[in-house]
Design a protein around this motif. Structure first.
Motif, PDB file in Angstrom:
ATOM      1  N   PHE A   1       0.867  -1.180   0.000  1.00  0.00           N
ATOM      2  CA  PHE A   1       0.000   0.000   0.000  1.00  0.00           C
ATOM      3  C   PHE A   1       0.897   1.221   0.000  1.00  0.00           C
ATOM      4  N   SER A   2       1.322   1.668  -1.174  1.00  0.00           N
ATOM      5  CA  SER A   2       2.311   2.740  -1.215  1.00  0.00           C
ATOM      6  C   SER A   2       1.998   3.808  -2.247  1.00  0.00           C
TER       7      SER A   2
ATOM      8  N   SER B   1      -2.839  13.659  19.256  1.00  0.00           N
ATOM      9  CA  SER B   1      -3.213  15.058  19.035  1.00  0.00           C
ATOM     10  C   SER B   1      -2.536  15.678  17.823  1.00  0.00           C
ATOM     11  N   ASP B   2      -1.302  15.271  17.536  1.00  0.00           N
ATOM     12  CA  ASP B   2      -0.601  15.838  16.381  1.00  0.00           C
ATOM     13  C   ASP B   2      -1.162  15.235  15.107  1.00  0.00           C
ATOM     14  N   GLN B   3      -1.686  16.061  14.200  1.00  0.00           N
ATOM     15  CA  GLN B   3      -2.371  15.550  13.016  1.00  0.00           C
ATOM     16  C   GLN B   3      -1.424  14.811  12.077  1.00  0.00           C
ATOM     17  N   GLN B   4      -0.196  15.290  11.948  1.00  0.00           N
ATOM     18  CA  GLN B   4       0.748  14.610  11.067  1.00  0.00           C
ATOM     19  C   GLN B   4       1.066  13.220  11.595  1.00  0.00           C
ATOM     20  N   THR B   5       1.280  13.103  12.906  1.00  0.00           N
ATOM     21  CA  THR B   5       1.533  11.797  13.510  1.00  0.00           C
ATOM     22  C   THR B   5       0.314  10.904  13.377  1.00  0.00           C
ATOM     23  N   GLN B   6      -0.861  11.487  13.566  1.00  0.00           N
ATOM     24  CA  GLN B   6      -2.103  10.732  13.437  1.00  0.00           C
ATOM     25  C   GLN B   6      -2.248  10.169  12.025  1.00  0.00           C
ATOM     26  N   THR B   7      -1.956  11.002  11.021  1.00  0.00           N
ATOM     27  CA  THR B   7      -2.070  10.568   9.632  1.00  0.00           C
ATOM     28  C   THR B   7      -1.055   9.475   9.325  1.00  0.00           C
ATOM     29  N   THR B   8       0.176   9.644   9.818  1.00  0.00           N
ATOM     30  CA  THR B   8       1.209   8.627   9.610  1.00  0.00           C
ATOM     31  C   THR B   8       0.801   7.302  10.227  1.00  0.00           C
ATOM     32  N   THR B   9       0.253   7.365  11.441  1.00  0.00           N
ATOM     33  CA  THR B   9      -0.191   6.150  12.121  1.00  0.00           C
ATOM     34  C   THR B   9      -1.332   5.481  11.362  1.00  0.00           C
ATOM     35  N   LEU B  10      -2.279   6.273  10.895  1.00  0.00           N
ATOM     36  CA  LEU B  10      -3.399   5.739  10.124  1.00  0.00           C
ATOM     37  C   LEU B  10      -2.922   5.065   8.851  1.00  0.00           C
ATOM     38  N   ASN B  11      -2.033   5.735   8.107  1.00  0.00           N
ATOM     39  CA  ASN B  11      -1.517   5.163   6.858  1.00  0.00           C
ATOM     40  C   ASN B  11      -0.816   3.840   7.103  1.00  0.00           C
ATOM     41  N   ALA B  12      -0.010   3.792   8.154  1.00  0.00           N
ATOM     42  CA  ALA B  12       0.724   2.566   8.454  1.00  0.00           C
ATOM     43  C   ALA B  12      -0.221   1.438   8.851  1.00  0.00           C
TER      44      ALA B  12
END
Length: 360
Positions: A6-7, A320-331
């Motif tokens: 998934f890339s 809380s950090d949206q960038q970290t949240q998005t990275t976690t979701l993608n992974a």
């Protein structure tokens, strides 16, 4: 299980989004790059029109756990992506190697986009989340607003006028068909295809509000060779003290002084450093029952012996950090959800021309 990495599909935050029906927090939607969506209108209109679908709906381009991705849905999405690439002056001609490579990439992106949408939809179903049709309509209105911004500077742009008409036609049908699985399996119109994109954004936002992702406590020993890592693994599996071995042998001095302590990490955190950490610690081959569990991870030409303990989950909404949240979701989507799904691809994607290829 057969699937692919998934890339190719990017998930980006949509600014100014409405509120979600699945929770009280703001709707944090993700979408394909708007330039691609909007730029694809010219070819999409030419190939698809704004009416009902063409082609045989039952014909499948792919499937996810038995749910079909129709050839029509695939062609609709590919037409948008292809035109978007052309608008960005990327050659999509099958007569050139560069054009063939671009086209093959777009074909895979279209398939991944639709299969990912079904993976998301199925996860939403498992969590028994309800999607408000008003949130979907608001997402489509957001697309319309951005198109109107383009038309304000270029009122005679026929492509964007056509796009606006396609979305407007869908909005007139409100609440319309908000069953994304049915749309993807059937013969979606151009407007329906944007409904698919809107539904994906809203359902993904629902996952952000309600889903929990895996995390674990980690200690690591960084060494030069795989043999060194294997020897250390045998020692700790025979009750040697991991912390003392880390202090003695780890080449990463910052963690070695603390006995190899890394701390608790959710999926995606270490994947930013190297994808192998996510794949081996949280992926389909990971041992979720043995505690502690040891795994050797290749990293930058060297190797890391990882001790994995205290496997738990963390709510995506608590990040809380949206960038970290998005990275976690993608992974989570890439490493956990997609590999757990039975994804079959029936459409060939190949940049290599054959004797029957156009232009040969």
């Amino acid at each position: 299980m057969r699937t692919r990495q998934f890339s190719t599909v990017q998930w980006l935050p949509l600014r100014g989004a409405p509120r979600s029906s699945c929770g009280s927090s703001p709707l944090r939607t993700r979408r394909r790059g708007l330039a691609v969506l909007l730029g694809g209108l010219a070819l999409a209109v030419a190939l698809a029109g704004c009416g009902g679908g063409v082609g045989a709906g039952p014909l499948a381009a792919a499937s996810v756990n038995g749910q079909s991705v129709s050839v029509t849905a695939y062609q609709r999405m590919l037409s948008i992506l292809t035109a978007g690439a052309a608008l960005q002056q990327q050659s999509v001609s099958y007569q050139t190697p560069a054009g063939r490579a671009t086209l093959a990439g777009l074909q895979q992106t279209a398939l991944d986009l639709l299969t990912n949408t079904l993976v998301i939809h199925q996860q939403v179903g498992k969590l028994h989340l309800t999607i408000d049709p008003k949130a979907v309509a608001a997402q489509l209105q957001q697309y319309t607003s951005e198109i109107q911004n383009v038309l304000a500077q270029d009122p005679s742009n026929q492509s964007y006028l056509g796009f606006k008409s396609a979305v407007a036609a869908v909005l007139k049908q409100h609440p319309g068909n908000n069953d994304v699985a049915a749309l993807i399996a059937g013969s979606p119109s151009l407007g329906d295809t944007f409904t698919i994109l809107a539904l994906e954004a809203v359902e993904l936002s629902a996952l952000v509000d309600h889903a929990k992702v895996p995390q674990a406590h980690l200690r690591m020993i960084f060494v030069t060779t795989q043999q060194q890592a294997s020897d250390l693994q045998k020692q700790v599996e025979h009750n040697a003290d991991f912390g003392k071995l880390a202090m003695q042998f780890s080449s990463d001095k910052s963690s070695a002084v603390n006995g190899g302590e890394i701390g608790t990490a959710a999926v995606g955190k270490l994947g930013q450093i190297d994808k192998h950490f996510d794949e081996l610690i949280f992926g389909s081959t990971a041992n979720y029952t043995q505690n502690p569990w040891y795994v050797i991870v290749p990293f930058s030409g060297k190797y890391v012996l990882c001790e994995v303990t205290k496997r738990t989950t963390v709510a995506l909404a608590s990040i809380s950090d949206q960038q970290t949240q998005t990275t976690t979701l993608n992974a989570w989507l890439a490493v956990v959800l997609r590999p757990a799904a039975d994804i079959q691809q029936y459409v060939a994607v190949d940049a290599t021309p054959t004797t029957s290829s156009p232009g040969q």
